[in-house]
Design a protein around this motif. Sequence first.
Motif, PDB file in Angstrom:
ATOM      1  N   CYS A 142       0.803  -1.228   0.000  1.00 58.14           N
ATOM      2  CA  CYS A 142       0.000   0.000   0.000  1.00 58.14           C
ATOM      3  C   CYS A 142       0.831   1.271   0.000  1.00 58.14           C
ATOM      4  O   CYS A 142       0.461   2.247  -0.658  1.00 58.14           O
ATOM      5  N   LEU A 143       1.932   1.283   0.737  1.00 62.76           N
ATOM      6  CA  LEU A 143       2.729   2.505   0.886  1.00 62.76           C
ATOM      7  C   LEU A 143       3.848   2.541  -0.139  1.00 62.76           C
ATOM      8  O   LEU A 143       4.726   1.683  -0.133  1.00 62.76           O
ATOM      9  N   THR A 144       3.818   3.544  -1.025  1.00 62.50           N
ATOM     10  CA  THR A 144       4.863   3.681  -2.042  1.00 62.50           C
ATOM     11  C   THR A 144       5.841   4.802  -1.701  1.00 62.50           C
ATOM     12  O   THR A 144       6.747   5.101  -2.478  1.00 62.50           O
ATOM     13  N   GLY A 145       5.634   5.439  -0.575  1.00 60.53           N
ATOM     14  CA  GLY A 145       6.498   6.523  -0.105  1.00 60.53           C
ATOM     15  C   GLY A 145       6.035   6.883   1.279  1.00 60.53           C
ATOM     16  O   GLY A 145       5.480   6.028   1.973  1.00 60.53           O
ATOM     17  N   PRO A 146       6.188   8.116   1.683  1.00 56.00           N
ATOM     18  CA  PRO A 146       5.625   8.497   2.979  1.00 56.00           C
ATOM     19  C   PRO A 146       4.113   8.256   3.029  1.00 56.00           C
ATOM     20  O   PRO A 146       3.571   7.977   4.102  1.00 56.00           O
ATOM     21  N   TYR A 147       3.466   8.368   1.876  1.00 57.15           N
ATOM     22  CA  TYR A 147       2.027   8.164   1.784  1.00 57.15           C
ATOM     23  C   TYR A 147       1.710   7.030   0.809  1.00 57.15           C
ATOM     24  O   TYR A 147       2.601   6.441   0.205  1.00 57.15           O
ATOM     25  N   ILE A 148       0.432   6.748   0.656  1.00 59.69           N
ATOM     26  CA  ILE A 148       0.002   5.673  -0.237  1.00 59.69           C
ATOM     27  C   ILE A 148       0.489   5.927  -1.655  1.00 59.69           C
ATOM     28  O   ILE A 148       0.968   5.014  -2.327  1.00 59.69           O
ATOM     29  N   ASP A 151       4.851  10.700  -2.442  1.00 59.31           N
ATOM     30  CA  ASP A 151       4.944  11.972  -1.735  1.00 59.31           C
ATOM     31  C   ASP A 151       3.621  12.729  -1.712  1.00 59.31           C
ATOM     32  O   ASP A 151       3.535  13.802  -1.111  1.00 59.31           O
ATOM     33  N   THR A 152       2.601  12.196  -2.372  1.00 58.18           N
ATOM     34  CA  THR A 152       1.328  12.896  -2.509  1.00 58.18           C
ATOM     35  C   THR A 152       0.328  12.433  -1.461  1.00 58.18           C
ATOM     36  O   THR A 152      -0.055  11.251  -1.428  1.00 58.18           O
ATOM     37  N   PHE A 153      -0.116  13.350  -0.606  1.00 55.64           N
ATOM     38  CA  PHE A 153      -1.156  13.046   0.374  1.00 55.64           C
ATOM     39  C   PHE A 153      -2.510  12.983  -0.319  1.00 55.64           C
ATOM     40  O   PHE A 153      -2.838  13.819  -1.153  1.00 55.64           O
ATOM     41  N   THR A 154      -3.313  11.996   0.057  1.00 56.95           N
ATOM     42  CA  THR A 154      -4.708  11.917  -0.380  1.00 56.95           C
ATOM     43  C   THR A 154      -5.573  11.605   0.835  1.00 56.95           C
ATOM     44  O   THR A 154      -5.074  11.219   1.899  1.00 56.95           O
ATOM     45  N   LEU A 155      -6.871  11.717   0.665  1.00 52.49           N
ATOM     46  CA  LEU A 155      -7.766  11.425   1.779  1.00 52.49           C
ATOM     47  C   LEU A 155      -7.733   9.945   2.166  1.00 52.49           C
ATOM     48  O   LEU A 155      -8.113   9.592   3.288  1.00 52.49           O
ATOM     49  N   ALA A 156      -7.250   9.095   1.272  1.00 49.57           N
ATOM     50  CA  ALA A 156      -7.071   7.684   1.635  1.00 49.57           C
ATOM     51  C   ALA A 156      -6.062   7.548   2.773  1.00 49.57           C
ATOM     52  O   ALA A 156      -6.153   6.615   3.586  1.00 49.57           O
ATOM     53  N   PRO A 176       8.880  -4.130  12.982  1.00 52.65           N
ATOM     54  CA  PRO A 176       9.266  -4.698  11.681  1.00 52.65           C
ATOM     55  C   PRO A 176       8.728  -3.935  10.471  1.00 52.65           C
ATOM     56  O   PRO A 176       8.943  -4.372   9.334  1.00 52.65           O
ATOM     57  N   PHE A 177       8.039  -2.809  10.699  1.00 52.66           N
ATOM     58  CA  PHE A 177       7.365  -2.122   9.609  1.00 52.66           C
ATOM     59  C   PHE A 177       7.865  -0.676   9.472  1.00 52.66           C
ATOM     60  O   PHE A 177       7.167   0.284   9.843  1.00 52.66           O
ATOM     61  N   PRO A 178       9.054  -0.478   8.909  1.00 48.26           N
ATOM     62  CA  PRO A 178       9.615   0.876   8.826  1.00 48.26           C
ATOM     63  C   PRO A 178       8.799   1.824   7.952  1.00 48.26           C
ATOM     64  O   PRO A 178       8.683   3.020   8.263  1.00 48.26           O
ATOM     65  N   LYS A 179       8.237   1.336   6.848  1.00 51.75           N
ATOM     66  CA  LYS A 179       7.445   2.210   5.987  1.00 51.75           C
ATOM     67  C   LYS A 179       6.178   2.679   6.705  1.00 51.75           C
ATOM     68  O   LYS A 179       5.775   3.844   6.587  1.00 51.75           O
ATOM     69  N   LEU A 180       5.586   1.786   7.445  1.00 50.73           N
ATOM     70  CA  LEU A 180       4.375   2.135   8.173  1.00 50.73           C
ATOM     71  C   LEU A 180       4.692   3.161   9.265  1.00 50.73           C
ATOM     72  O   LEU A 180       3.944   4.124   9.463  1.00 50.73           O
ATOM     73  N   ARG A 181       5.814   2.995   9.943  1.00 47.38           N
ATOM     74  CA  ARG A 181       6.203   3.948  10.978  1.00 47.38           C
ATOM     75  C   ARG A 181       6.514   5.326  10.377  1.00 47.38           C
ATOM     76  O   ARG A 181       6.156   6.363  10.940  1.00 47.38           O
ATOM     77  N   THR A 182       7.153   5.333   9.209  1.00 43.16           N
ATOM     78  CA  THR A 182       7.411   6.603   8.518  1.00 43.16           C
ATOM     79  C   THR A 182       6.103   7.282   8.135  1.00 43.16           C
ATOM     80  O   THR A 182       5.957   8.501   8.269  1.00 43.16           O
ATOM     81  N   PHE A 183       5.153   6.482   7.671  1.00 42.44           N
ATOM     82  CA  PHE A 183       3.831   7.008   7.321  1.00 42.44           C
ATOM     83  C   PHE A 183       3.152   7.623   8.537  1.00 42.44           C
ATOM     84  O   PHE A 183       2.618   8.748   8.470  1.00 42.44           O
ATOM     85  N   ASP A 185       4.494   8.797  11.236  1.00 44.95           N
ATOM     86  CA  ASP A 185       5.202  10.028  11.616  1.00 44.95           C
ATOM     87  C   ASP A 185       4.819  11.185  10.695  1.00 44.95           C
ATOM     88  O   ASP A 185       4.625  12.326  11.151  1.00 44.95           O
ATOM     89  N   ALA A 186       4.722  10.896   9.389  1.00 45.16           N
ATOM     90  CA  ALA A 186       4.345  11.930   8.427  1.00 45.16           C
ATOM     91  C   ALA A 186       2.935  12.439   8.708  1.00 45.16           C
ATOM     92  O   ALA A 186       2.664  13.649   8.611  1.00 45.16           O
ATOM     93  N   MET A 187       2.036  11.535   9.059  1.00 47.50           N
ATOM     94  CA  MET A 187       0.666  11.942   9.370  1.00 47.50           C
ATOM     95  C   MET A 187       0.606  12.750  10.655  1.00 47.50           C
ATOM     96  O   MET A 187      -0.097  13.766  10.735  1.00 47.50           O
ATOM     97  N   GLU A 188       1.337  12.331  11.674  1.00 50.12           N
ATOM     98  CA  GLU A 188       1.333  13.057  12.944  1.00 50.12           C
ATOM     99  C   GLU A 188       1.861  14.476  12.775  1.00 50.12           C
ATOM    100  O   GLU A 188       1.499  15.375  13.541  1.00 50.12           O
ATOM    101  N   ALA A 189       2.710  14.686  11.770  1.00 47.80           N
ATOM    102  CA  ALA A 189       3.279  16.013  11.527  1.00 47.80           C
ATOM    103  C   ALA A 189       2.324  16.935  10.781  1.00 47.80           C
ATOM    104  O   ALA A 189       2.566  18.148  10.711  1.00 47.80           O
TER     105      ALA A 189
END
Length: 203
Positions: A142-148, A151-156, A176-183, A185-189
């Motif tokens: 699902c995660l291809t970068g910081p977001y789904i 780099d583009t945020f969507t309502l998803a 074990p899920f670094p991409k999910l943790r990055t996501f 963090d990006a959302m919390e910001a």
Amino acid sequence: MKLYYATGTISIAVAIALEEAGLDYDTHQLHFAAGDQQSPDYAKVNPKGRVPALDVNGTILTETGALLDYISSLAPNLMPTDPIEAAKARSVMYYLASTMHVNHAHKMRGHRWADNEASWQDMTAKVPETMTASAQFVEADCLTGPYILGDTFTLADAYLFMVCTWLPGDGVDLAPFPKLRTFMDAMEARPSVKTIRAKGMLG
């Protein structure tokens, strides 16, 4: 607009979306522990007895994905215009609705699927396994970068964020899920999430 919500539930994804869209809205909090969602007054709003519900000038809209699509129609920059990219975002939303949210609900709502309380206990015991499997799918597919969508945020992403806030409570180790943790963090910001957290809506 008035958003009917309960703290910490999927309805908060809609609140985040409303903040992202810069739309004015009022809120009405339901307290699930007190049974507000089953009250006769709320049955007039949403006979399903669930949140979210969004009152738009007297018209009641329900279901998280539908509300996010409605909000995106008012703020088109929050969903892709490219049909393929939009479908990718919505495919994650539909997975969350049909699979990951259901996995989570087995922890406390086994009565929806079985009458035997022993079956409820089995469902609860299974949640760490099924939610970990969902986290693995989110991480890998699902995660291809910081977001789904990179780099583009969507309502998803608002939808995914709210579901993923449940993972620690469902017994999922996020290490074990670094991409999910990055996501996360990006959302919390994001200002939208900071605003909703300041209002106490995330729980």
